[in-house]
Design a protein around this motif. Structure first.
Motif, PDB file in Angstrom:
ATOM      1  N   ILE A  11       0.834  -1.205   0.000  1.00 47.50           N
ATOM      2  CA  ILE A  11       0.000   0.000   0.000  1.00 47.50           C
ATOM      3  C   ILE A  11       0.871   1.258   0.000  1.00 47.50           C
ATOM      4  O   ILE A  11       0.676   2.187  -0.794  1.00 47.50           O
ATOM      5  CB  ILE A  11      -0.951   0.002   1.205  1.00 47.50           C
ATOM      6  CG1 ILE A  11      -1.949  -1.156   1.087  1.00 47.50           C
ATOM      7  CG2 ILE A  11      -1.693   1.336   1.303  1.00 47.50           C
ATOM      8  CD1 ILE A  11      -2.867  -1.291   2.283  1.00 47.50           C
ATOM      9  N   LEU A  12       1.873   1.277   0.898  1.00 48.02           N
ATOM     10  CA  LEU A  12       2.746   2.447   0.979  1.00 48.02           C
ATOM     11  C   LEU A  12       3.623   2.594  -0.267  1.00 48.02           C
ATOM     12  O   LEU A  12       3.864   3.709  -0.740  1.00 48.02           O
ATOM     13  CB  LEU A  12       3.622   2.356   2.223  1.00 48.02           C
ATOM     14  CG  LEU A  12       2.897   2.484   3.569  1.00 48.02           C
ATOM     15  CD1 LEU A  12       3.876   2.321   4.722  1.00 48.02           C
ATOM     16  CD2 LEU A  12       2.179   3.832   3.668  1.00 48.02           C
ATOM     17  N   LEU A  13       4.073   1.460  -0.805  1.00 46.50           N
ATOM     18  CA  LEU A  13       4.899   1.538  -2.003  1.00 46.50           C
ATOM     19  C   LEU A  13       4.082   1.946  -3.226  1.00 46.50           C
ATOM     20  O   LEU A  13       4.605   2.590  -4.140  1.00 46.50           O
ATOM     21  CB  LEU A  13       5.603   0.202  -2.242  1.00 46.50           C
ATOM     22  CG  LEU A  13       6.630  -0.176  -1.159  1.00 46.50           C
ATOM     23  CD1 LEU A  13       7.320  -1.478  -1.522  1.00 46.50           C
ATOM     24  CD2 LEU A  13       7.662   0.928  -0.955  1.00 46.50           C
ATOM     25  N   ASP A  14       2.793   1.566  -3.246  1.00 47.07           N
ATOM     26  CA  ASP A  14       1.920   2.060  -4.315  1.00 47.07           C
ATOM     27  C   ASP A  14       1.796   3.576  -4.249  1.00 47.07           C
ATOM     28  O   ASP A  14       1.680   4.251  -5.286  1.00 47.07           O
ATOM     29  CB  ASP A  14       0.530   1.422  -4.211  1.00 47.07           C
ATOM     30  CG  ASP A  14       0.511  -0.020  -4.705  1.00 47.07           C
ATOM     31  OD1 ASP A  14       1.463  -0.410  -5.404  1.00 47.07           O
ATOM     32  OD2 ASP A  14      -0.453  -0.743  -4.381  1.00 47.07           O
ATOM     33  N   LYS A  15       1.818   4.107  -3.028  1.00 44.64           N
ATOM     34  CA  LYS A  15       1.787   5.565  -2.873  1.00 44.64           C
ATOM     35  C   LYS A  15       3.041   6.206  -3.468  1.00 44.64           C
ATOM     36  O   LYS A  15       2.980   7.305  -4.043  1.00 44.64           O
ATOM     37  CB  LYS A  15       1.671   5.930  -1.389  1.00 44.64           C
ATOM     38  CG  LYS A  15       0.325   5.596  -0.767  1.00 44.64           C
ATOM     39  CD  LYS A  15      -0.766   6.504  -1.310  1.00 44.64           C
ATOM     40  CE  LYS A  15      -2.078   6.288  -0.594  1.00 44.64           C
ATOM     41  NZ  LYS A  15      -3.166   7.151  -1.145  1.00 44.64           N
ATOM     42  N   VAL A  16       4.191   5.526  -3.324  1.00 47.56           N
ATOM     43  CA  VAL A  16       5.422   6.042  -3.917  1.00 47.56           C
ATOM     44  C   VAL A  16       5.301   6.058  -5.441  1.00 47.56           C
ATOM     45  O   VAL A  16       5.671   7.032  -6.102  1.00 47.56           O
ATOM     46  CB  VAL A  16       6.639   5.196  -3.495  1.00 47.56           C
ATOM     47  CG1 VAL A  16       7.906   5.705  -4.183  1.00 47.56           C
ATOM     48  CG2 VAL A  16       6.811   5.232  -1.983  1.00 47.56           C
ATOM     49  N   ALA A  17       4.761   4.969  -6.003  1.00 49.00           N
ATOM     50  CA  ALA A  17       4.561   4.911  -7.454  1.00 49.00           C
ATOM     51  C   ALA A  17       3.611   6.010  -7.924  1.00 49.00           C
ATOM     52  O   ALA A  17       3.843   6.649  -8.967  1.00 49.00           O
ATOM     53  CB  ALA A  17       4.032   3.536  -7.852  1.00 49.00           C
ATOM     54  N   LEU A 171       9.373  -0.699  -8.409  1.00 52.29           N
ATOM     55  CA  LEU A 171       9.506   0.748  -8.303  1.00 52.29           C
ATOM     56  C   LEU A 171      10.562   1.290  -9.259  1.00 52.29           C
ATOM     57  O   LEU A 171      10.479   2.446  -9.710  1.00 52.29           O
ATOM     58  CB  LEU A 171       9.852   1.140  -6.868  1.00 52.29           C
ATOM     59  CG  LEU A 171       8.713   0.986  -5.861  1.00 52.29           C
ATOM     60  CD1 LEU A 171       9.230   1.259  -4.458  1.00 52.29           C
ATOM     61  CD2 LEU A 171       7.573   1.936  -6.197  1.00 52.29           C
ATOM     62  N   GLN A 172      11.545   0.458  -9.573  1.00 48.71           N
ATOM     63  CA  GLN A 172      12.594   0.858 -10.501  1.00 48.71           C
ATOM     64  C   GLN A 172      11.995   1.234 -11.855  1.00 48.71           C
ATOM     65  O   GLN A 172      12.429   2.199 -12.495  1.00 48.71           O
ATOM     66  CB  GLN A 172      13.570  -0.298 -10.643  1.00 48.71           C
ATOM     67  CG  GLN A 172      14.708  -0.095 -11.604  1.00 48.71           C
ATOM     68  CD  GLN A 172      15.550  -1.357 -11.698  1.00 48.71           C
ATOM     69  OE1 GLN A 172      15.974  -1.920 -10.681  1.00 48.71           O
ATOM     70  NE2 GLN A 172      15.787  -1.821 -12.910  1.00 48.71           N
ATOM     71  N   ASN A 173      10.989   0.485 -12.291  1.00 43.75           N
ATOM     72  CA  ASN A 173      10.335   0.796 -13.571  1.00 43.75           C
ATOM     73  C   ASN A 173       9.602   2.131 -13.512  1.00 43.75           C
ATOM     74  O   ASN A 173       9.660   2.932 -14.447  1.00 43.75           O
ATOM     75  CB  ASN A 173       9.356  -0.324 -13.937  1.00 43.75           C
ATOM     76  CG  ASN A 173      10.056  -1.608 -14.318  1.00 43.75           C
ATOM     77  OD1 ASN A 173      11.145  -1.580 -14.874  1.00 43.75           O
ATOM     78  ND2 ASN A 173       9.444  -2.739 -14.014  1.00 43.75           N
ATOM     79  N   HIS A 174       8.896   2.379 -12.405  1.00 55.94           N
ATOM     80  CA  HIS A 174       8.204   3.659 -12.243  1.00 55.94           C
ATOM     81  C   HIS A 174       9.200   4.816 -12.216  1.00 55.94           C
ATOM     82  O   HIS A 174       8.961   5.876 -12.801  1.00 55.94           O
ATOM     83  CB  HIS A 174       7.370   3.644 -10.962  1.00 55.94           C
ATOM     84  CG  HIS A 174       6.177   2.741 -11.019  1.00 55.94           C
ATOM     85  ND1 HIS A 174       5.009   3.079 -11.667  1.00 55.94           N
ATOM     86  CD2 HIS A 174       5.968   1.498 -10.507  1.00 55.94           C
ATOM     87  CE1 HIS A 174       4.130   2.102 -11.554  1.00 55.94           C
ATOM     88  NE2 HIS A 174       4.686   1.121 -10.850  1.00 55.94           N
TER      89      HIS A 174
END
Length: 445
Positions: A11-17, A171-174
């Motif tokens: 959830i938190l990493l989706d926020k970073v994306a 996240l690297q792709n984003h």
């Protein structure tokens, strides 16, 4: 951070994306994107202790940058470097070069175990308490040489878990998409600034793009031209002449591209520079004084250039400069599908004719009375001339150099930078691998 962290909040990493997407759409610059990304993945709970990112554009107009983020100290930015190719082993012994040379996308090394490491940087990271290291190559698409190289390091006990690695790869792709958008935006800005000039480039970026768009402004004008260029081209050959022309522009034109001035256009072996100003006396004086100061600096720079040319058995480069002040029109002219942003009008025609008069009077610089009246200093009146298209005769004058000589260091105040990021150095070394094979074998043993 020593505790093992295997749980990763999607959830938190989706926020970073999501943040990367918004930052990209907002047009944030590369530094803002990289800094915000690193801070956010750390805040989301990923036990990242160090992030290194370097971008490869292999393009002369892109400002190459490398970034290193440390959890304890934040981010440092490495820009242009002097002569980075002086120590190729730095790059030949890097994990990035290993990835590129072996056509790999990722390289992972555990650092919390005893034993030798094959890359010097890994021993440095081990001494800093890192336990795990993951390097990657991220092309920006297709067979392009544009892309991102980077590494993630952690000091977490047990290193990276599979969940952490999966999160980093996602996240690297984003990050690559957002970085590419920032790079392309910066590249477009640099190209417009380089080819049109700072003021004109900003106007185009702000939407002044239709044929006929423009305005009339007042400006101090400088027109410069290299003399005997045809003879030089025949005598020195095509490439030598092009090099001479670039050296000439570096010496004479660069001073007019600062302190309020801007090179508006290059025309063959000449150039037009403008110093926009208001229509009253004080702003006109400031513009003309700045243009005249640039003339003296340009003369010192060309004198130094000719000194170097004589030491190499080459002839002097000769030139003429005209100075004027008046109203000019800025705007887009040309075809509907092929425009140029330029300055034109009677004042531009007059400064061109003043420049030509330097041949008649055998002086490098000639100014109109209108220009000289705004400047202090000492002037010598040369005579009166009937300029074509002007209904009255124009008094032309010669500026006498000030008593304070310009120091050579002052004349050549530009710093030469290499401008290649670490990723670009690695790319170039890889490209030249065949010619460097004996060196590669020495360092890759």
């Amino acid at each position: 951070m020593s505790a093992t962290q295997s749980d990763v909040s999607t959830i938190l990493l989706d926020k970073v994306a999501d943040w990367l997407t918004h930052a990209s759409l907002a047009g944030d610059n590369l530094e803002t994107i990289v800094r915000g990304f690193c801070e956010r993945i750390a805040a989301a709970g990923l036990p990242i202790a160090r992030v290194n990112l370097s971008f490869s554009m292999l393009h002369p107009l892109y400002d190459a940058l490398g970034f290193t983020w440390m959890r304890a100290t934040g981010m440092s930015v490495e820009g242009y470097r002097h002569d980075p190719a002086g120590k190729p082993e730095r790059f030949l012994q890097s994990p990035y070069f290993y990835l590129l040379n072996n056509n790999l996308e990722h390289l992972r090394r555990r650092l919390d175990r005893d034993g030798p490491v094959e890359f010097p940087v890994l021993e440095e990271l081990r001494q800093e308490g890192m336990t795990d290291y993951l390097a990657f190559l991220q092309p920006f698409g297709g067979q392009s040489t544009q892309g991102m190289m980077g590494s993630w390091s952690t000091d977490s006990t047990g290193g990276f878990s599979d969940a952490m690695i999966a999160a980093l790869l996602r996240l690297q792709n984003h990050l690559a998409v957002a970085a590419k958008m920032a790079v392309l935006g910066k590249l477009a800005d640099n190209m417009l600034t380089t080819y049109l000039g700072g003021n004109a480039g900003k106007r185009v970026l702000d939407g002044q793009i239709r044929r006929g768009d423009g305005e009339t402004i007042r400006a101090a004008l400088v027109m410069g031209d290299m003399r005997e260029s045809t003879m030089l081209a025949e005598k020195e050959g095509r490439q030598a002449y092009i090099d001479t022309l670039n050296h000439f522009f570096d010496a004479i034109a660069a001073p007019f591209n600062r302190s309020g001035g801007e090179i508006m256009s290059f025309m063959g072996d000449g150039f037009l520079a403008v110093y926009p100003c208001g229509r009253h006396k004080d702003p006109s004086k400031i513009a003309c004084d700045a243009a005249l100061a640039a003339v003296f600096k340009a003369q010192a720079r060309v004198a130094e250039l000719n000194k170097d040319r004589r030491s190499n058995g080459l002839s002097d480069v000769r030139y003429g400069i005209g100075l004027h002040v008046g109203n000019v029109m800025f705007g887009n002219v040309g075809l509907k599908d092929r425009l140029t942003f330029s300055a034109f009008g009677s004042a531009v025609n007059e400064v061109q004719r003043l420049q030509v008069l330097t041949k008649k009077y055998s002086h490098e610089v000639i100014a109109s009375q209108a220009f000289a009246s705004y400047c202090g200093g000492d002037w010598t009146t040369l005579g009166e001339e009937q300029l074509r298209g002007v209904g009255h005769k124009v008094t032309v004058l010669l500026p006498n150099a000030s008593g304070d000589p310009i120091k050579i260091d002052d004349a050549y105040d530009d710093v030469a930078y290499d401008g290649l990021s670490e990723a670009e150095q690695v790319m170039l070394l890889h490209r030249d691998a065949k010619t460097r094979r004996p060196l590669l074998e020495k360092f890759m043993q």
